[in-house]
Design a protein around this motif. Structure first.
Motif, PDB file in Angstrom:
ATOM      1  N   SER A 191       7.927  -7.090  27.390  1.00 18.39           N
ATOM      2  CA  SER A 191       8.956  -7.394  26.395  1.00 18.39           C
ATOM      3  C   SER A 191       8.427  -7.543  24.978  1.00 18.39           C
ATOM      4  O   SER A 191       9.197  -7.433  24.024  1.00 18.39           O
ATOM      5  CB  SER A 191       9.692  -8.683  26.787  1.00 18.39           C
ATOM      6  OG  SER A 191       8.792  -9.772  26.811  1.00 18.39           O
ATOM      7  N   THR A 192       7.152  -7.802  24.804  1.00 15.36           N
ATOM      8  CA  THR A 192       6.616  -8.098  23.475  1.00 15.36           C
ATOM      9  C   THR A 192       5.590  -7.069  23.058  1.00 15.36           C
ATOM     10  O   THR A 192       4.967  -6.406  23.886  1.00 15.36           O
ATOM     11  CB  THR A 192       5.960  -9.482  23.456  1.00 15.36           C
ATOM     12  OG1 THR A 192       4.904  -9.525  24.424  1.00 15.36           O
ATOM     13  CG2 THR A 192       6.979 -10.568  23.794  1.00 15.36           C
ATOM     14  N   ALA A 193       5.424  -6.964  21.733  1.00 20.51           N
ATOM     15  CA  ALA A 193       4.410  -6.072  21.193  1.00 20.51           C
ATOM     16  C   ALA A 193       3.027  -6.684  21.416  1.00 20.51           C
ATOM     17  O   ALA A 193       2.850  -7.896  21.419  1.00 20.51           O
ATOM     18  CB  ALA A 193       4.652  -5.846  19.697  1.00 20.51           C
ATOM     19  N   GLY A 194       2.027  -5.817  21.602  1.00 16.63           N
ATOM     20  CA  GLY A 194       0.671  -6.314  21.803  1.00 16.63           C
ATOM     21  C   GLY A 194       0.370  -6.542  23.265  1.00 16.63           C
ATOM     22  O   GLY A 194       0.681  -5.712  24.131  1.00 16.63           O
ATOM     23  N   ASN A 195      -0.222  -7.694  23.568  1.00 13.29           N
ATOM     24  CA  ASN A 195      -0.634  -7.997  24.937  1.00 13.29           C
ATOM     25  C   ASN A 195       0.568  -8.219  25.846  1.00 13.29           C
ATOM     26  O   ASN A 195       1.589  -8.746  25.432  1.00 13.29           O
ATOM     27  CB  ASN A 195      -1.530  -9.244  24.950  1.00 13.29           C
ATOM     28  CG  ASN A 195      -2.810  -9.038  24.165  1.00 13.29           C
ATOM     29  OD1 ASN A 195      -3.312  -7.921  24.073  1.00 13.29           O
ATOM     30  ND2 ASN A 195      -3.332 -10.111  23.595  1.00 13.29           N
ATOM     31  N   ARG A 196       0.410  -7.803  27.103  1.00 12.96           N
ATOM     32  CA  ARG A 196       1.464  -8.004  28.084  1.00 12.96           C
ATOM     33  C   ARG A 196       1.571  -9.477  28.446  1.00 12.96           C
ATOM     34  O   ARG A 196       0.579 -10.210  28.474  1.00 12.96           O
ATOM     35  CB  ARG A 196       1.183  -7.181  29.354  1.00 12.96           C
ATOM     36  CG  ARG A 196       1.358  -5.698  29.168  1.00 12.96           C
ATOM     37  CD  ARG A 196       0.938  -4.954  30.423  1.00 12.96           C
ATOM     38  NE  ARG A 196       1.730  -5.327  31.577  1.00 12.96           N
ATOM     39  CZ  ARG A 196       2.877  -4.763  31.932  1.00 12.96           C
ATOM     40  NH1 ARG A 196       3.375  -3.794  31.191  1.00 12.96           N
ATOM     41  NH2 ARG A 196       3.526  -5.147  33.008  1.00 12.96           N
TER      42      ARG A 196
END
Length: 276
Positions: free
Chosen positions: A99-104
């Motif tokens: 759902s988020t940018a960068g790390n899962r």
């Protein structure tokens, strides 16, 4: 006559150039919304058949906020639980790993998600008629499928927008479950931006504002009651800045309430109206 080879897909004879997707670039270069302009909201109920009630919420471009809410109950509490004259409302907010940018994100709730779950529960608790369902439990689950920007920093607009969307979507799911409520709860955000502290309604992390302070409110418009208040940044209470930002957030929640009303009304009409 030679026959075509159907066992393989022949590639192009000439050189190719990989496609370049400019959606993010176009979003950043698109004209900025007016300070008092809200983004369009898509809100739909009854999309998760196993749940008693459910809803899906999505904000219009350039936003990337998408989330679902599911409600289970009222259902009997386990025999080991003590007697309760009121229903026990629990809420859980979880970010999907993608759902988020960068790390899962992880599959186990972290401290941020537990804190947001508590705030979600506080925002919804005053709207439900818990005395109508003694010895029962009502469970609300919200999953953020796509979040605006990064949430590495706790004090980001992306987190505030995720919680605001969760409150509105969960209230729609509770109504879809047929649970008696005193009112529906919608949430709105306003911010003071720039050196002059100009007020902006429904700010997004993708708008590029220099946010000095922001406020999120959970609001029951029918009862004119705030169920949750979360502020970010420096607000001059003596100078009236605090009241101005909160009033704008209430105005945003009031406008979002009209979308919430239409979603619930559409569901009522779909099942044949309200029993007299």
């Amino acid at each position: 006559m030679a026959m075509a080879d159907r066992r393989r897909i022949n590639g192009p004879t000439g050189a190719t150039v990989p496609p370049v997707f400019l959606e993010q670039t176009l979003a950043l270069t698109a004209p900025r919304r007016a300070p008092d302009e809200l983004r369009k909201i898509f809100l739909k109920t009854s999309l998760t058949p196993p749940a008693t009630g459910s809803a899906f919420l999505e904000l219009s471009a350039p936003s990337t906020l998408k989330l679902t809410a599911s409600v289970y109950g009222p259902r009997p509490l386990p025999p080991s639980a003590g007697f309760s004259p009121h229903a026990r409302l629990s809420a859980e907010l979880k970010f999907a790993p993608f759902s988020t940018a960068g790390n899962r994100r992880g599959y186990v709730r972290d401290a941020l998600e537990r804190d947001l779950s508590t705030q979600l529960q506080v925002a919804l608790a005053r709207s439900v008629k818990t005395a109508t369902y003694p010895k029962s439990g009502i469970d609300v689950f919200v999953t953020v499928l796509d979040c605006e920007g990064s949430i590495d920093d706790y004090n980001t607009l992306g987190i505030m927008q995720a919680l605001a969307g969760a409150i509105t979507c969960a209230s729609a799911a509770i109504a879809d479950a047929g649970i008696e409520c005193v009112d529906l709860v919608s949430a709105g955000i306003a911010a003071a931006v720039g050196e002059q502290g100009s007020l902006v309604m429904d700010p997004s992390p993708l708008d590029g504002y220099d946010v000095k302070a922001a406020a999120l409110v959970g609001y029951m418009a029918g009862r004119d009651e705030i169920t949750l208040l979360w502020t970010k940044g420096e607000l001059n209470i003596e100078g009236g800045d605090f009241e101005s930002v909160v009033d704008k957030a209430v105005e945003v929640a009031t406008q979002i309430r009209t979308v919430l009303n239409e979603a619930v009304k559409e569901r009522v009409l779909a099942v044949g109206g309200v029993n007299s």
